[in-house]
Design a protein around this motif. Sequence first.
Motif, short mmCIF file in Angstrom:
data_model
loop_
_atom_site.label_atom_id
_atom_site.label_comp_id
_atom_site.label_asym_id
_atom_site.label_seq_id
_atom_site.Cartn_x
_atom_site.Cartn_y
_atom_site.Cartn_z
N ARG A 58 0.87 -1.18 0.00
CA ARG A 58 0.00 0.00 0.00
C ARG A 58 0.90 1.23 0.00
O ARG A 58 1.76 1.37 0.87
CB ARG A 58 -0.91 0.01 1.23
N VAL A 59 0.72 2.08 -1.00
CA VAL A 59 1.56 3.27 -1.11
C VAL A 59 0.72 4.49 -0.78
O VAL A 59 -0.35 4.69 -1.37
CB VAL A 59 2.12 3.39 -2.55
N THR A 75 -3.21 10.39 -1.76
CA THR A 75 -3.77 9.15 -2.32
C THR A 75 -3.24 7.94 -1.56
O THR A 75 -2.13 7.96 -1.07
CB THR A 75 -3.32 8.99 -3.81
N SER A 76 -4.06 6.90 -1.52
CA SER A 76 -3.60 5.62 -1.00
C SER A 76 -3.90 4.57 -2.06
O SER A 76 -5.03 4.45 -2.53
CB SER A 76 -4.36 5.30 0.30
N THR A 131 6.36 15.83 -7.60
CA THR A 131 5.74 15.75 -8.92
C THR A 131 5.45 14.29 -9.27
O THR A 131 4.34 13.94 -9.73
CB THR A 131 6.68 16.35 -9.99
N ALA A 132 6.44 13.42 -9.02
CA ALA A 132 6.28 12.00 -9.37
C ALA A 132 5.11 11.40 -8.58
O ALA A 132 4.29 10.64 -9.13
CB ALA A 132 7.56 11.25 -9.07
N GLY A 178 2.12 10.26 -10.61
CA GLY A 178 2.22 8.81 -10.77
C GLY A 178 1.17 8.02 -10.01
O GLY A 178 0.53 7.11 -10.57
N LEU A 179 0.96 8.38 -8.74
CA LEU A 179 0.10 7.55 -7.89
C LEU A 179 -1.32 7.32 -8.42
O LEU A 179 -1.84 6.21 -8.30
CB LEU A 179 0.04 8.13 -6.48
N PRO A 180 -1.95 8.33 -9.01
CA PRO A 180 -3.32 8.06 -9.49
C PRO A 180 -3.36 7.13 -10.71
O PRO A 180 -4.44 6.71 -11.10
CB PRO A 180 -3.83 9.46 -9.87
#
Length: 430
Positions: free
Chosen positions: A84-85, A90-91, A385-386, A390-392
């Motif tokens: 889980r990040v 965001t999770s 920024t990443a 990135g996460l979504p």
Amino acid sequence: MNVSSPVSDPDTVADVIVVGAGPAGSTLATHLARAGVDVLLLEKSTFPREKVCGDGLTPRGVKQVLALGIDVSGPDWIKNKGLRVIGGGTSLELPWPVLQEFPDFGLVRPRRDFDDMLATLAVKAGARLRVATTVKEPIRDERTGRIVGVTAKTADGPVQFRAPLVLACDGVSARVAVGMGINKREDRPIGVAVRRYYKSPARTHDDYLESHLELWDRSNADKPALLPGYGWIFGLGDGTVNVGLGMLNSSKAFGRTDYRALLRRWLDGTPEEWGLREENAIGSIGGAGLPMGFNRTPHYADGLMLVGDAAGAVNPFNGEGIAYAMESAALAAEAVLQAQGRPDGPSREAALHGYTTAMKEHLGAYYRLGGIFSGLIGKPAVMKTATRLGLPRKDLMYLVLKVLAGLYDSRGGDWADRVTRALVKAAPSV
Ligand SMILES: Cc1cc2nc3c(=O)[nH]c(=O)nc-3n(C[C@H](O)[C@H](O)[C@H](O)COP(=O)(O)OP(=O)(O)OC[C@H]3O[C@@H](n4cnc5c(N)ncnc54)[C@H](O)[C@@H]3O)c2cc1C
């Protein structure tokens, strides 16, 4: 040094000496002893003992545990199904990928048990374990300069141990390597990490390893401050959790931060119901260095092999070290066995040098890529920024997981395996 034990004492002479019974040393000793090699395993502490660690195994680590024939179905092993990040508001839950080369589950087990279990396995295989034996320095052949043994401090006073081959598995301190003049490389990444156990019924059961890409100090509710570093919370399934944070030397704050205070600042801002507060802490905060990206080379020279943390084998992408300690141990065992079967001379020496080549081939290019990555993520603007971009994106994160955890098939596989292989191929091996 005035040392006891004449060279002829069978208790102090072996085919190989393994220094340090952590994951690298015990794995190596097990592989070799199972193949009939006479192994002396020298360990400074006595088991069970603590080792400062996050206690988490990704599927890469699980593969090495399974390779030793260890049964992980019992209740002592806490299984997880992914990572889980958490970051950028965001999770995201990323299941471990299904692959030919790695299992699709991770494990958590406190190092107090894990290392004890591995050392016991080595003894069962036939290795002669000597605990409370602190190796002080290498013994060198005056004529050739090769290592021919080590001196150690024991309860009975100083003792000399002799073997034609010494396998340094003594962790980040790498005392034997330093004694042979093999020093840290400044051109490779290094990290530092701290951890503590807490009673936390709310977080102890978790199907995922949890990773925090952002650490927030919420002591001022109106103005939360972003702290440097990355954190983790791993549930141990027994009412407790292992919580910690790490930082890379590419971060401006590296070496100038009170890491223990940083951990407290972060945890004080986590939800009250998680219980990550002083009154629930178990033991003190422990910390240690993370030697990454092969930051100590050569991996073989003059009768000495460096394995695990002593070889700087921690993954620079994610700070994972147990898997790589065990993988390097397997490669070292292979080279030692090939060498043992050859007559003394250039051919035997070539087999031993084969370990350096095998390490390069196995992880060199991947670690080079990791070195570039670790340089970038130390910069908060790049990381921010990443994380936000990135996460979504689930597809992108599927790829990122494969790259960061080294979880891709070396042949075949899906698009993400192919992209990962192409990235690794483009990086020069080190
Ligand atoms: C805070 C923290 C969290 C981490 N979390 C994780 C994680 O969750 N997952 C993961 O995979 N990795 C993690 N790591 C990295 C991992 O702990 C190491 O990479 C791993 O322990 C390396 O194994 P090793 O056998 O090479 O060395 P070690 O585990 O350090 O073992 C070395 C052994 O040698 C012994 N020794 C040392 N010097 C001597 C001497 N002079 N004489 C005799 N014996 C000696 C030591 O007592 C020890 O038993 C973490 C590290 C830190 C600091």
